[in-house]
Scaffold this motif. Structure first.
Motif, mmCIF file in Angstrom:
data_model
loop_
_atom_site.group_PDB
_atom_site.id
_atom_site.type_symbol
_atom_site.label_atom_id
_atom_site.label_comp_id
_atom_site.label_asym_id
_atom_site.label_seq_id
_atom_site.Cartn_x
_atom_site.Cartn_y
_atom_site.Cartn_z
ATOM 1 N N ILE A 180 0.863 -1.189 0.000
ATOM 2 C CA ILE A 180 0.000 0.000 0.000
ATOM 3 C C ILE A 180 0.892 1.229 0.000
ATOM 4 O O ILE A 180 1.837 1.344 0.780
ATOM 5 C CB ILE A 180 -0.943 -0.009 1.223
ATOM 6 C CG1 ILE A 180 -1.903 -1.188 1.099
ATOM 7 C CG2 ILE A 180 -1.688 1.318 1.335
ATOM 8 C CD1 ILE A 180 -2.843 -1.367 2.261
ATOM 9 N N LYS A 181 0.583 2.173 -0.891
ATOM 10 C CA LYS A 181 1.326 3.429 -0.977
ATOM 11 C C LYS A 181 0.677 4.411 0.006
ATOM 12 O O LYS A 181 -0.267 5.127 -0.338
ATOM 13 C CB LYS A 181 1.304 3.973 -2.403
ATOM 14 C CG LYS A 181 1.995 3.063 -3.393
ATOM 15 C CD LYS A 181 1.920 3.679 -4.783
ATOM 16 C CE LYS A 181 2.666 2.843 -5.793
ATOM 17 N NZ LYS A 181 2.653 3.473 -7.115
ATOM 18 N N SER A 182 1.152 4.386 1.227
ATOM 19 C CA SER A 182 0.516 5.170 2.295
ATOM 20 C C SER A 182 0.538 6.672 2.017
ATOM 21 O O SER A 182 -0.361 7.397 2.450
ATOM 22 C CB SER A 182 1.152 4.854 3.647
ATOM 23 O OG SER A 182 2.538 5.086 3.592
ATOM 24 N N LYS A 183 1.493 7.178 1.275
ATOM 25 C CA LYS A 183 1.561 8.615 0.978
ATOM 26 C C LYS A 183 0.496 9.042 -0.027
ATOM 27 O O LYS A 183 0.213 10.220 -0.162
ATOM 28 C CB LYS A 183 2.952 8.987 0.463
ATOM 29 C CG LYS A 183 4.024 8.867 1.533
ATOM 30 C CD LYS A 183 5.372 9.304 1.011
ATOM 31 C CE LYS A 183 6.412 9.154 2.117
ATOM 32 N NZ LYS A 183 7.748 9.551 1.680
ATOM 33 N N LYS A 184 -0.093 8.072 -0.735
ATOM 34 C CA LYS A 184 -1.103 8.407 -1.736
ATOM 35 C C LYS A 184 -2.522 8.163 -1.243
ATOM 36 O O LYS A 184 -3.473 8.300 -2.003
ATOM 37 C CB LYS A 184 -0.855 7.609 -3.020
ATOM 38 C CG LYS A 184 0.406 8.028 -3.745
ATOM 39 C CD LYS A 184 0.444 7.428 -5.110
ATOM 40 C CE LYS A 184 1.651 7.976 -5.868
ATOM 41 N NZ LYS A 184 1.648 7.572 -7.264
ATOM 42 N N GLU A 190 0.776 -1.211 -5.057
ATOM 43 C CA GLU A 190 1.519 -1.736 -6.193
ATOM 44 C C GLU A 190 1.860 -3.197 -5.929
ATOM 45 O O GLU A 190 2.083 -3.602 -4.793
ATOM 46 C CB GLU A 190 2.778 -0.915 -6.473
ATOM 47 C CG GLU A 190 3.824 -0.958 -5.398
ATOM 48 C CD GLU A 190 5.018 -0.061 -5.718
ATOM 49 O OE1 GLU A 190 5.054 0.553 -6.790
ATOM 50 O OE2 GLU A 190 5.909 0.003 -4.874
ATOM 51 N N SER A 191 1.854 -3.935 -6.990
ATOM 52 C CA SER A 191 2.153 -5.361 -6.898
ATOM 53 C C SER A 191 3.665 -5.558 -6.937
ATOM 54 O O SER A 191 4.376 -4.876 -7.660
ATOM 55 C CB SER A 191 1.500 -6.100 -8.058
ATOM 56 O OG SER A 191 1.905 -7.441 -8.058
ATOM 57 N N ARG A 192 4.121 -6.507 -6.164
ATOM 58 C CA ARG A 192 5.546 -6.865 -6.190
ATOM 59 C C ARG A 192 5.784 -8.084 -7.075
ATOM 60 O O ARG A 192 6.880 -8.599 -7.145
ATOM 61 C CB ARG A 192 6.039 -7.149 -4.767
ATOM 62 C CG ARG A 192 6.015 -5.910 -3.886
ATOM 63 C CD ARG A 192 6.490 -6.234 -2.512
ATOM 64 N NE ARG A 192 5.493 -7.098 -1.849
ATOM 65 C CZ ARG A 192 5.656 -7.643 -0.653
ATOM 66 N NH1 ARG A 192 6.759 -7.442 0.011
ATOM 67 N NH2 ARG A 192 4.726 -8.390 -0.138
ATOM 68 N N ASP A 193 4.718 -8.532 -7.729
ATOM 69 C CA ASP A 193 4.815 -9.742 -8.540
ATOM 70 C C ASP A 193 5.242 -9.427 -9.962
ATOM 71 O O ASP A 193 4.852 -8.419 -10.538
ATOM 72 C CB ASP A 193 3.460 -10.463 -8.584
ATOM 73 C CG ASP A 193 3.085 -11.006 -7.217
ATOM 74 O OD1 ASP A 193 3.884 -11.772 -6.668
ATOM 75 O OD2 ASP A 193 2.013 -10.638 -6.708
#
Length: 176
Positions: free
Chosen positions: A145-149, A162-165
């Motif tokens: 999770i992009k906590s800043k967004k 974003e996916s890390r896959d």
């Protein structure tokens, strides 16, 4: 003395003829014993099951198979490798495990990755042909999770991740 002896002509004559018995060997007992031994044939090929739901994590999965015959089996040989489009990739190295049961949990796998599995049965007489190959897939890694967004208001929230896959993920479930 030896020289004198060698100059003499010696005639050796046996007083009796040697008796050579004509023996007939009876192998019927050995033949009966050999026929009474039940030779165990090598087992038939096992059948690998398709991937079961909820039997997988991002780094492990459970593979199951069956043997649909009355064959005697001492152990199984489970082989697997990652599925890759590249022909000579190091990641395509085959792994082999010796297993006593008709299932195995494989760990230390890559998330969201396809693996090809096949299994053979072994007994004292030999090894069976391999099963058909089955492809299993590990679960994707949890997204970051992009906590800043993150944005929110009284009736809504915007959450970005974003996916890390490497491989594409079919869908995500968002829970509150």
């Amino acid at each position: 003395r030896l020289e004198e002896f060698l100059k003499k002509e010696v005639d050796l004559e046996l007083s009796t003829l040697p008796d050579f018995e004509e023996r007939v060997i009876d192998v019927s007992e050995v033949e009966q014993l050999m026929n009474s031994i039940n030779a165990i044939p090598a087992p038939c090929a096992p059948v690998i099951n398709p991937q079961a739901p909820n039997a997988v994590t991002g780094t492990s999965l459970r593979v199951c198979w069956g043997l649909f015959s009355d064959d005697t089996v001492e152990s199984y040989q489970l082989c697997y490798r990652p599925v890759s489009n590249e022909r000579h990739s190091e990641e395509q190295a085959e792994h082999t495990l010796k297993v006593k049961e008709t299932y195995c949990t494989i760990t230390d796998l890559l998330p969201n990755t396809q693996y090809e599995f096949w299994v053979s049965a072994l007994n004292a007489s030999g090894i069976s042909p391999p099963s058909e190959r089955a492809v299993y897939v590990t679960a994707p890694s949890p997204p970051t999770i992009k906590s800043k967004k993150i944005r929110s208001c009284e009736n809504a929230a915007l959450v970005c991740w974003e996916s890390r896959d490497i491989n594409p993920v079919d869908s995500y479930t968002v829970e509150l």
